[in-house]
Write an enzyme that holds these catalytic residues in place. Structure first.
Site, PDB file in Angstrom:
ATOM      1  N   THR A   1      15.829   4.599  48.525  1.00 52.12           N
ATOM      2  CA  THR A   1      15.682   3.542  49.509  1.00 52.12           C
ATOM      3  C   THR A   1      14.280   3.612  50.069  1.00 52.12           C
ATOM      4  O   THR A   1      13.751   4.709  50.250  1.00 52.12           O
ATOM      5  CB  THR A   1      16.706   3.697  50.658  1.00 52.12           C
ATOM      6  OG1 THR A   1      16.266   2.960  51.800  1.00 52.12           O
ATOM      7  CG2 THR A   1      16.886   5.139  51.064  1.00 52.12           C
TER       8      THR A   1
ATOM      9  N   CYS B   1      11.510  -2.917  49.201  1.00 51.36           N
ATOM     10  CA  CYS B   1      12.943  -2.713  49.433  1.00 51.36           C
ATOM     11  C   CYS B   1      13.581  -2.731  48.061  1.00 51.36           C
ATOM     12  O   CYS B   1      13.340  -3.649  47.269  1.00 51.36           O
ATOM     13  CB  CYS B   1      13.520  -3.815  50.319  1.00 51.36           C
ATOM     14  SG  CYS B   1      15.319  -3.711  50.491  1.00 51.36           S
TER      15      CYS B   1
END
Length: 236
Positions: free
Chosen positions: A83, A196
């Site tokens: 992430t 992202c």
């Protein structure tokens, strides 16, 4: 081959992409039926998302640090945090383990420099775009990082949390992202960092006219490179 520890679940869709890319990259490097030596912990994203929304970064760091220790106990020799946003707690993870964390911002910056670019736009969650932990780490490599204006940030963040982490990929949202990228170009951006992991489900090189830096793909390839460095295995 060294063992990779994947700390995922944020979201599971992007973590599944990490797993696929790492194993595919290993097979291409080594041939035959090779796959990666991987141990994964996938957390409940709902718990992490609640901590993000509440600004409880210390508690989030404690949660991920605990899981990173479990990966080390399971034999992981490097931590890959699957992430972008949660690299905000990277220091807590690094302090909790004795093995290295393969930091996503460093991997991304190296790819931008290798492409010869000095100014890029950054798309990500509101936390990644607004806070300094990611942008400044990239800028430390001599790269200027642009972020969208507040209205565009709201669009980017909404699409990630309301759609992409739920597996929804919308043509309308892709068009909005393309317009935001066009505004980056007007400001002099030479490329765009997809900061992202889920954004890669929506946007790729077919949709824009400037280089894209797909952080999931870059991070996964760096993990493969790390795992196979000094490996006694040979392609066959």
């Amino acid at each position: 081959m060294r063992r990779i520890g994947l700390l995922g679940g944020m979201s599971w869709q992007s973590s599944a992409l990490y797993y696929s890319l790492i194993n595919d990259g290993t097979a291409k490097r080594l041939g035959g039926v090779h796959s990666a030596d991987v141990v994964m912990i996938s957390v409940d994203f709902a718990e992490v998302e609640q901590l993000q929304a509440a600004g409880e970064w210390e508690r989030a760091g404690e949660l991920l640090a605990r899981e990173a220790r479990a990966l080390e106990v399971a034999g992981a020799e490097v931590i890959v945090l699957c992430t972008n946003t949660m690299h905000i707690v990277a220091p807590a993870i690094e302090a909790a383990v004795s093995i290295p964390l393969l930091h996503l911002a460093d991997v991304t910056a190296e790819a931008v420099m290798a492409a010869g670019l000095t100014r890029v736009g950054l798309l990500g969650t509101r936390f990644t775009m607004q806070q300094a932990f990611y942008r400044e780490r990239v800028e430390a490599h001599g790269i200027e990082v642009l972020v969208p204006d507040l209205d565009d940030q709201a669009v980017v963040h909404r699409v990630i949390y309301d759609e992409l982490v739920r597996g929804v990929v919308s043509d309308d949202s892709r068009a909005e992202y393309e317009q935001i990228i066009e505004r980056f170009v007007e400001r002099g951006a030479q490329g765009v960092v997809l900061g992202c992991t889920e954004i890669e489900l929506l946007i790729d090189a077919r949709h824009v006219g400037i280089p894209l830096f797909a952080t999931t793909s870059l991070h996964a390839q760096a993990a493969v490179d790390w795992a196979l460095s000094n490996s006694s295995l040979t392609a066959r």
